[in-house]
Design a protein around this motif. Sequence first.
Motif, PDB file in Angstrom:
ATOM      1  N   GLY A  34       0.870  -1.189   0.000  1.00  0.00           N
ATOM      2  CA  GLY A  34       0.000   0.000   0.000  1.00  0.00           C
ATOM      3  C   GLY A  34       0.898   1.228   0.000  1.00  0.00           C
ATOM      4  N   SER A  35       0.635   2.124  -0.925  1.00  0.00           N
ATOM      5  CA  SER A  35       1.558   3.216  -1.195  1.00  0.00           C
ATOM      6  C   SER A  35       1.985   4.016   0.050  1.00  0.00           C
ATOM      7  N   TYR A  90      -4.612  -7.357  -2.798  1.00  0.00           N
ATOM      8  CA  TYR A  90      -4.428  -7.367  -4.247  1.00  0.00           C
ATOM      9  C   TYR A  90      -3.394  -8.416  -4.648  1.00  0.00           C
ATOM     10  N   TYR A 106      -6.949  -5.829  -8.026  1.00  0.00           N
ATOM     11  CA  TYR A 106      -7.368  -5.392  -6.690  1.00  0.00           C
ATOM     12  C   TYR A 106      -8.627  -6.099  -6.209  1.00  0.00           C
ATOM     13  N   ARG A 108     -10.452  -4.602  -3.280  1.00  0.00           N
ATOM     14  CA  ARG A 108     -10.426  -3.585  -2.221  1.00  0.00           C
ATOM     15  C   ARG A 108     -11.714  -2.772  -2.167  1.00  0.00           C
ATOM     16  N   ILE A 137      -4.312   7.847  -4.707  1.00  0.00           N
ATOM     17  CA  ILE A 137      -4.923   6.519  -4.528  1.00  0.00           C
ATOM     18  C   ILE A 137      -6.026   6.636  -3.470  1.00  0.00           C
ATOM     19  N   ARG A 170      -3.876   5.717 -10.295  1.00  0.00           N
ATOM     20  CA  ARG A 170      -4.098   4.299 -10.576  1.00  0.00           C
ATOM     21  C   ARG A 170      -5.339   4.210 -11.444  1.00  0.00           C
ATOM     22  N   ASP A 261       7.203   4.542  -4.161  1.00  0.00           N
ATOM     23  CA  ASP A 261       7.053   4.816  -2.725  1.00  0.00           C
ATOM     24  C   ASP A 261       8.409   4.820  -2.025  1.00  0.00           C
ATOM     25  N   ASP A 297       7.001  -4.753  -1.590  1.00  0.00           N
ATOM     26  CA  ASP A 297       7.345  -3.330  -1.675  1.00  0.00           C
ATOM     27  C   ASP A 297       8.245  -2.860  -0.535  1.00  0.00           C
TER      28      ASP A 297
HETATM   29  O1  KDG Z   1       2.903   1.967  -4.938  1.00  0.00           O
HETATM   30  C1  KDG Z   1       2.787   0.593  -4.691  1.00  0.00           C
HETATM   31  C2  KDG Z   1       1.359   0.376  -4.535  1.00  0.00           C
HETATM   32  O2  KDG Z   1       0.790   0.549  -5.801  1.00  0.00           O
HETATM   33  C3  KDG Z   1       0.913  -0.910  -4.036  1.00  0.00           C
HETATM   34  O3  KDG Z   1       1.519  -1.368  -2.880  1.00  0.00           O
HETATM   35  C4  KDG Z   1      -0.584  -0.951  -3.908  1.00  0.00           C
HETATM   36  O4  KDG Z   1      -1.134   1.096  -2.861  1.00  0.00           O
HETATM   37  C5  KDG Z   1      -1.278   0.346  -3.783  1.00  0.00           C
HETATM   38  C6  KDG Z   1      -2.160   0.717  -4.870  1.00  0.00           C
HETATM   39  O5  KDG Z   1      -3.189   1.271  -4.553  1.00  0.00           O
HETATM   40  O6  KDG Z   1      -1.867   0.488  -6.032  1.00  0.00           O
END
Ligand code: KDG
Length: 322
Positions: A34-35, A90, A106, A108, A137, A170, A261, A297
């Motif tokens: 997650g970013s 995801y 995803y 989510r 995001i 995204r 990130d 990540d």
């Molecule tokens: O930047 C990496 C993210 O893309 C990843 O961990 C998932 O946060 C995310 C997303 O929404 O794409």
Amino acid sequence: MLDLIALGEPLVQFNAVTEGPLRYVTYFEKHSAGSEANVCVAVSRLGLRSGLITRLGSDEFGLFIYEWLRGQGVDVSRVKFDPERPTGIYFVQRSYPIPGVSTVLYYRRGSAASAMTPSDLDEDYIASSRVFHTTSITMAISDSARETVIRGVEMANRHNVMVSFDVNIRRLLWPSLEEAVKAVEGVLRMVNVLFLDENEAELLFGTREPRVVFKEAEGRFGISRVVLKMGLRGSMAKWDGEVVEAKAFQVPVKDPIGAGDAYAGVFLASVLKGHPPSRSILRASAAAAMVVMVRGDEENLPRETDLETFLRNYGLSDVELR
Ligand code: KDG
């Protein structure tokens, strides 16, 4: 006092152990991702204090992320658990159909984090930090999360906390690119540090030319700290009038997700630690390269000594190893 507070949705990432289309992948590796959470871990690895504002499901995946982030030294005192909604997850498909490129799937929608509201924001907590970081995001996952981003940025502005925003559009999360651009433009006036890639520069400013991007960001939105990522051609930043650049390190790529990130987190942490922009951009570029060498990540986000060892390997370290 924290160095950086981020607002956003942590996700469990299931990364395909083998390359190729997901329908034929049997084994997946579980990672915390997650970013904005990635940025928190990047900052914490370099010895600074970070905290995350978010919601997780009261489920095994929520507990996994909570315990992982806590273990990484991220302040989780503002993480809330939602008994009704699940933690977002995801899947990552690697090197198919384009070699070296990953795609995401995803799950989510309706997640705990998507139900965030401005009531999740503690103004004193935000005021206690040096940087407030978020991305588009979080603006994309729901109307209430978008509202939370706007209120959070306003609070940071009120207390002169530096607002860092990674555009991070995204495509899968927005009904259209026009809506994404409109939402991003809505916060840019309140942003102090902007991270974006060339595609996002084209969308927002109609150009990929770094100096024009810097001029537009400053002229239209008053942002004097802009960092432009140009993939294999490296990155450039304009920081309070100074223009700096860094090459992209050529490394074997397992999964490019998370590079941005690592880049943002290490850039911000480096500036906060007193490095000049020229050094901060080099360190950020190195960290992005380190992260893409593995699946996940956050695992390869460097500590100080590893970052300098990596740079020393290219003859670029300015730190004496004891
Ligand atoms: O930047 C990496 C993210 O893309 C990843 O961990 C998932 O946060 C995310 C997303 O929404 O794409």
